[in-house]
Design an enzyme around this catalytic site. Sequence first.
Site, short mmCIF file in Angstrom:
data_model
loop_
_atom_site.label_atom_id
_atom_site.label_comp_id
_atom_site.label_asym_id
_atom_site.label_seq_id
_atom_site.Cartn_x
_atom_site.Cartn_y
_atom_site.Cartn_z
CG ASP A 178 37.09 44.28 39.83
OD1 ASP A 178 36.63 44.69 38.74
OD2 ASP A 178 37.23 43.07 40.09
CD GLU A 208 37.74 38.23 43.76
OE1 GLU A 208 37.30 37.07 43.62
OE2 GLU A 208 38.11 38.94 42.81
CG HIS A 216 41.86 42.33 38.63
ND1 HIS A 216 40.91 43.17 38.09
CD2 HIS A 216 41.20 41.17 38.91
CE1 HIS A 216 39.75 42.56 38.05
NE2 HIS A 216 39.90 41.34 38.54
CE1 TYR A 224 35.17 42.05 42.61
CE2 TYR A 224 34.39 41.02 44.63
CZ TYR A 224 34.83 40.92 43.33
OH TYR A 224 34.91 39.68 42.74
#
Length: 262
Positions: free
Chosen positions: A150, A36, A253, A107
């Site tokens: 992620d 991200e 995170h 991701y």
Amino acid sequence: MTFTLATWNINSVRLREALVSRLLTQEMPDILCLQECKSPVEKIPLQTFQALGYGWCVARGQKGYNGVAILSKRPLEDAGGHDFADLGHARHVSARLENGVTIHNCYVPAGGDIPDRELNVKFGQKLDYLTRMRDWCRAETPQKAILVGDLNIAPREDDVWNHKALLKIVSHTPIEVDHLNALMDAGGWVDITRKDIPAGQLYSWWSYRSPDWDAADKGRRLDHIWATPDIATAAHSSRILRMVRGWDQPSDHAPVFATFDL
């Protein structure tokens, strides 16, 4: 070769350039995989990271959304990337180390708020993305590979603060867990974090919505480090750096670490 690898959803690498620099300075991982990034590749502040010793980078980026990057102290070569659900998103990049190990930085789509693909197109995209990743693993049979990122799923009961409360919440629904497990099985992937920390509550994400995330501790383990069986036994020293979630203007995170003796 011994190297320490970290994965972190940074939620804008340009906004949190100073936090990335702080992590690189304090923890000094050999490799940092970011998700991200929310930046075109040419606008990632690579000069800042190069000044800290991270002279290699492979990345895929786009303006304002998604984006993945691998920063490294060790030489890397770009090993490509996939658009697994044909979304046109920068969600996967891979790089190869000199010892032949390939690192996949992923991701996975978050999936929106409603766990029903008929009512929520984003949830369908998430499931399709995982299915395409599964099919890729079946076709490629990855070896000497590490997959991090992620993945937006907390698969185990002790990967969330309350298993029963989250069974109908996107990121912990049975259908998502089934898709993630199918992906793991297809590549023979070993969950390195849980290999090293096999029991107990373990989280890498805490919502911004909580007024006191630390005290409430309603976390989920959405960030993962996996390895193929041929190198999984070389991994050790897994940890989640929870304190980073408490830094000023943090990502929601925390970074996840593991060390490999290869």
